[in-house]
Design an enzyme around this catalytic site. Sequence first.
Site: not given
Ligand code: PEP
Ligand code: MG
Length: 757
Positions: A371, A478, A514, A613, A684
């Site tokens: 936190h 996120r 997401r 991914e 991203c």
């Molecule tokens: C990624 O995997 O590139 C992504 C943007 O998601 P995270 O970093 O939240 O896993």
């Molecule tokens: Mg990811």
Amino acid sequence: MTEAGGSVTGTRRLLRRLRDIMAGSGTAQERLDRIVRVIAAEMVAEVCSAYIMRAGEVLELFATEGLRPEAVHRTRLRVGEGLVGVIAATARPLALADAQSHPSFAYRPETGEETFHSLMGAPILRGGRVLGVLVVQNRTLRHYTEDEIEVLQTIAMIVAELAASGDLVNPLEIVQSQGGGLLPLRLVGVRLNTGLAIGPAVLHEPRVVIRQVVAEDADAELIRLRRAVTTMREAIDELVETSREIGAGEHHEVIETYRMFAADRGWVARIADAIRSGLTAEAAVQKVTDDTRARMMQATDPYLRERLLDLEDLANRLQHHLSGRPLGAAWDELPPGFILIARAMGPAELLDYARRRIRGLVLEEGSPTAHVAIVARAFDIPVVGQVDDATSRTEAGDIVVVDGDHAQVLIRPSADIQQTVTAAVEARTRRRAFYETLRTVPSVTRDGAEIKLFLNAGLLLDVTQLAATGAEGIGLFRTEFPLMVRDSFPPVEELTEFYRRVLDRAECRPVIFRTLDIGGDKVLPYLPHAIEDNPTMGWRGIRIGLDRPAMLRRQLRALIRAAPAQTLFVKFPMIAEVSEFDRARAVVEMELARAAEEGRALPKSVKVGVMLEVPSLLWQLPELCERIDFLSVGTNDLLQFLFACDRGNPLLAERYDPLSAPMLAVLREVVTHTRAAGVPLSMCGDMAGNPIEAMALIALGFRRFSMAATSIGPVKTMIRSLNAGAVASYLDEIGERPDHSLRSKLEAYARDHEIAA
Ligand code: PEP
Ligand code: MG
């Protein structure tokens, strides 16, 4: 059962006797000798010994009743060695009827302890540190009771006063053995928040020194406790209000959770019980905190361990209210622009400091999801955590550099390093000012390619960066972040309200939500999770969403409700095959139908996309593209799965380069397929926010990126200095070379062509 362990009056009598010894005459050593004699007698034990921590993590027998006197100051055990060492290492009590059969039993012939079969020991704790170990032993196979263990722990608190007084062991001995002194030091930790700061050290000295452990009048102590709890709760209510005024954001939710802890009756009841056993209110708070700490430090669940910090913060607050010196009394004396050094810190404490010119924070504990890290991000305070012995190696007023970007702390750096860092901090400030001027200039290459820049966000506060950076919208929200700081999955109404606030704050700019990507390193405290050998390849993301659809459904319901008459963008994480997307999309359709049935205002349209991914999806791109509204490449995960290279393992951090033929070939393929299908493509993952990598991505044909707010300025600067066509031709030339990395070639190209990458 012993008298002392068996009744409240017995315990009180023992505590009084010990108090009298503490207040009596004689050297510290003499008082300790008397204490072990009284304990042995009162607890009907043949042996009572006190081991005190010395330099080098060694426990030395300082006093004993029952073992051979010549062993005193001779018998020494390392932390972790023997049963005494185990008690010190775990900071937990131990009670064994047959101690000698325990695998950790270490026989020391000089003590003569072979005739004693049973052993009970408790750590001597002060402020979470182990200062020694208190042990009783019996000849017979004695089964010590829970009550007796409790009593020994309480007595250990009294011995802790003596051990902490510095009269037994010179405190400098420990500090110096740790390489303290006044030399410059570089300490390495873990990045809790990025940024760079320099300033004089302030040692966060939260602990109130407890002057009296044994109470004269338990009822009076209970009244003091009740009063202090009331004033503390009022003060926390005020803090909640202040945090609201500072601005909405997750730090606010954190403070609310903290308020819940303060209202917890079980905690106060345990303190009251400790008072009834004969302790003063202050000592009782300390005891309950020490007990909880010992129990919770065993927990591997990071969430639980972080709650411990909240509890310690709270206990400390209560101590200040008990002492009649509420926190903040000395705040006027804080030097401007200071660096705070603390063992641990709760979110509310940092919030207090955040309003008082703090520049950076160094913690001996803490993890990036703590936190306190969330509050630090909200206030842009660089923080390095898990810095061993930071508090004992720093002195108030020392110049300290907190380098959040590189997870390091420099203590008493030389004058030239101070100058360099100060210059770097100033340069950062200037750069920031320059990037701010870019906010309204278009993100277009020199040859006219338009590149759309979006933000990655996880907190409401990040959304406010839209205006500051001039980004087009949120390319990746996120959604798991806000849910990780709560104690339960929120009801749909609450989630709806939160998403509505995100959309309102985005002021009509698109926000791509997401769905929950939990599992792996992101744990929801209220979702039971099994220990997995490979959590990042385990039960995470959409896999949980499809197996336990209740959460996914609630989330989608809230998103649909939050976006009436707007375009809602949703994407799914960790999709590995087209059929998973089909099933996830079906949940969206189901929730839309439900909302329509309920007569709710529906979104104008819902665009559903996928995070790329998992490499398996690369062989289903044509089929995928027929179904999706957009595709986002998450290179953080894609890279780790492509190279079979754990993204969180520092030993592998530089092992494989995204700027290498395999990764670039994959990305080229993705561009080709999405272009052919007319599917909007974005990136991203972290690659998008790194100027040289973004340059290569533009060369491959990417035109949309989503990144952290701090990356927008540098990436836009690169874009505006780039000729996209020329760099594409260059990459065509070199892109298939099987080199370990093409980075240095691309960097040289950027230098030669005056590209700000
Ligand atoms: C990624 O995997 O590139 C992504 C943007 O998601 P995270 O970093 O939240 O896993
Ligand atoms: Mg990811």
